[in-house]
Design an enzyme around this catalytic site. Sequence first.
Site, PDB file in Angstrom:
ATOM      1  N   ASP A  46     -53.060  56.387  93.984  1.00  0.00           N
ATOM      2  CA  ASP A  46     -53.626  57.358  92.932  1.00  0.00           C
ATOM      3  C   ASP A  46     -53.830  58.886  93.627  1.00  0.00           C
ATOM      4  O   ASP A  46     -53.584  58.910  94.932  1.00  0.00           O
ATOM      5  CB  ASP A  46     -54.958  56.973  92.431  1.00  0.00           C
ATOM      6  CG  ASP A  46     -55.921  56.136  93.267  1.00  0.00           C
ATOM      7  OD1 ASP A  46     -55.625  56.680  94.429  1.00  0.00           O
ATOM      8  OD2 ASP A  46     -56.790  55.591  92.720  1.00  0.00           O
ATOM      9  N   ASP A  49     -67.682  50.105  88.325  1.00  0.00           N
ATOM     10  CA  ASP A  49     -67.291  49.485  87.174  1.00  0.00           C
ATOM     11  C   ASP A  49     -66.165  48.362  86.908  1.00  0.00           C
ATOM     12  O   ASP A  49     -65.762  48.138  85.953  1.00  0.00           O
ATOM     13  CB  ASP A  49     -67.201  50.266  85.802  1.00  0.00           C
ATOM     14  CG  ASP A  49     -65.960  51.042  86.406  1.00  0.00           C
ATOM     15  OD1 ASP A  49     -65.317  51.015  87.137  1.00  0.00           O
ATOM     16  OD2 ASP A  49     -65.788  52.290  85.544  1.00  0.00           O
ATOM     17  N   HIS A  96     -63.103  49.033  88.403  1.00  0.00           N
ATOM     18  CA  HIS A  96     -61.737  49.532  88.215  1.00  0.00           C
ATOM     19  C   HIS A  96     -60.980  49.410  89.549  1.00  0.00           C
ATOM     20  O   HIS A  96     -61.508  49.356  90.687  1.00  0.00           O
ATOM     21  CB  HIS A  96     -61.693  50.959  87.699  1.00  0.00           C
ATOM     22  CG  HIS A  96     -62.127  52.087  88.686  1.00  0.00           C
ATOM     23  ND1 HIS A  96     -63.173  52.790  88.165  1.00  0.00           N
ATOM     24  CD2 HIS A  96     -61.811  52.253  89.591  1.00  0.00           C
ATOM     25  CE1 HIS A  96     -63.446  53.521  89.233  1.00  0.00           C
ATOM     26  NE2 HIS A  96     -62.465  53.412  90.249  1.00  0.00           N
ATOM     27  N   GLU A 145     -59.617  52.828  84.585  1.00  0.00           N
ATOM     28  CA  GLU A 145     -60.857  52.855  84.070  1.00  0.00           C
ATOM     29  C   GLU A 145     -61.084  52.053  83.035  1.00  0.00           C
ATOM     30  O   GLU A 145     -60.107  51.367  82.630  1.00  0.00           O
ATOM     31  CB  GLU A 145     -61.235  54.276  83.729  1.00  0.00           C
ATOM     32  CG  GLU A 145     -61.155  55.559  84.649  1.00  0.00           C
ATOM     33  CD  GLU A 145     -62.405  55.457  85.443  1.00  0.00           C
ATOM     34  OE1 GLU A 145     -62.853  54.414  86.003  1.00  0.00           O
ATOM     35  OE2 GLU A 145     -62.697  56.424  86.051  1.00  0.00           O
TER      36      GLU A 145
HETATM   37  C1  GLP Z   1     -62.107  55.523  93.540  1.00  0.00           C
HETATM   38  C2  GLP Z   1     -60.427  55.002  93.856  1.00  0.00           C
HETATM   39  C3  GLP Z   1     -60.301  53.487  93.840  1.00  0.00           C
HETATM   40  C4  GLP Z   1     -61.670  53.186  94.940  1.00  0.00           C
HETATM   41  C5  GLP Z   1     -62.865  53.365  94.248  1.00  0.00           C
HETATM   42  C6  GLP Z   1     -63.947  53.065  95.321  1.00  0.00           C
HETATM   43  O1  GLP Z   1     -62.210  55.048  92.001  1.00  0.00           O
HETATM   44  N1  GLP Z   1     -59.616  55.534  92.869  1.00  0.00           N
HETATM   45  O2  GLP Z   1     -58.970  53.120  94.549  1.00  0.00           O
HETATM   46  O3  GLP Z   1     -61.608  51.521  95.168  1.00  0.00           O
HETATM   47  O4  GLP Z   1     -63.043  54.760  94.045  1.00  0.00           O
HETATM   48  O5  GLP Z   1     -64.174  53.792  96.271  1.00  0.00           O
HETATM   49  P1  GLP Z   1     -65.165  53.423  97.700  1.00  0.00           P
HETATM   50  O6  GLP Z   1     -64.486  52.699  98.463  1.00  0.00           O
HETATM   51  O7  GLP Z   1     -65.348  54.719  98.266  1.00  0.00           O
HETATM   52  O8  GLP Z   1     -66.142  52.845  97.220  1.00  0.00           O
END
Ligand code: GLP
Length: 264
Positions: free
Chosen positions: A67, A137, A139, A144
């Site tokens: 992404d 949440d 995702h 989302e």
């Molecule tokens: C974002 C990203 C996800 C990631 C999530 C958790 O939403 N798009 O790919 O898994 O954050 O991030 P973190 O590892 O910083 O908690």
Amino acid sequence: MLVRITQNYDEMSRLAARIVANAARRKPDLRLGLATGETQIGMYKDLVRMRREEGLDFSRVLTFNLDEYVGLPAGHPQSLRSFMFRTFFDHVNVAAANIHIPDGSVRRNFGEYCAQYEEEIRQAGGIDLQILGIGKDGHIGFNEPTSSLVSRTRVKTLTRQTIEANRRDFAAGEEVPAAAITMGVGTILEARRILLLASGAAKSKAVARAVEGAVSAAATASALQMHGNTTLIVDREAAADLAHKDYYERAIEMTKRLTPERLE
Ligand code: GLP
């Protein structure tokens, strides 16, 4: 799903890095799906160390990131592209031409652009190993809650919770992106193998929903229950809300004895 529970973040990171490294050794032209986020930093660090100390070779590996934010100017320090270079690509020998990260600053039609990203994955022969994190949440990528479980790469509006979670990375007062390009749940499910990492108490509810909850667009990680080769590596804090921890631990012991290749 294989659920591997580690003592802490470092152990989770080392285990994940070892799985990626093994995959790259077995298949030097590995098609590797990558994720951003704090969860992944330890794994990337360990892969960088293996590059430096053991000469782990990425020269033929192709990478596809999950992404990217929409609307940040190219080169913005908080873009997911910048994160990837800072954390990983600047320190290993992935060829520049083999790096694929959605471009959130495209000026042309997003639908066309996202279809082309899908086409690039397809032409590469699909993703062999997809790394994932998980949002609070539940995702995956930026899929989302209420994202279609057969969705493809597209633009998604980010929830307030995700925008707030991302705010920590931006300067005070700076506008935080409200949309992103993300691989879809359907895109992710086509990867041959999936490795999801989660660390810390803030992720424990999301992990429980992904592994033990109903398959539902309300937590897109639950769609991984429909995938035949997914491993979750979660530290003890992130595993805290799992009801069947003991079973997962016994299953890993059994797998070590009977089908150890599934753990490599
Ligand atoms: C974002 C990203 C996800 C990631 C999530 C958790 O939403 N798009 O790919 O898994 O954050 O991030 P973190 O590892 O910083 O908690």
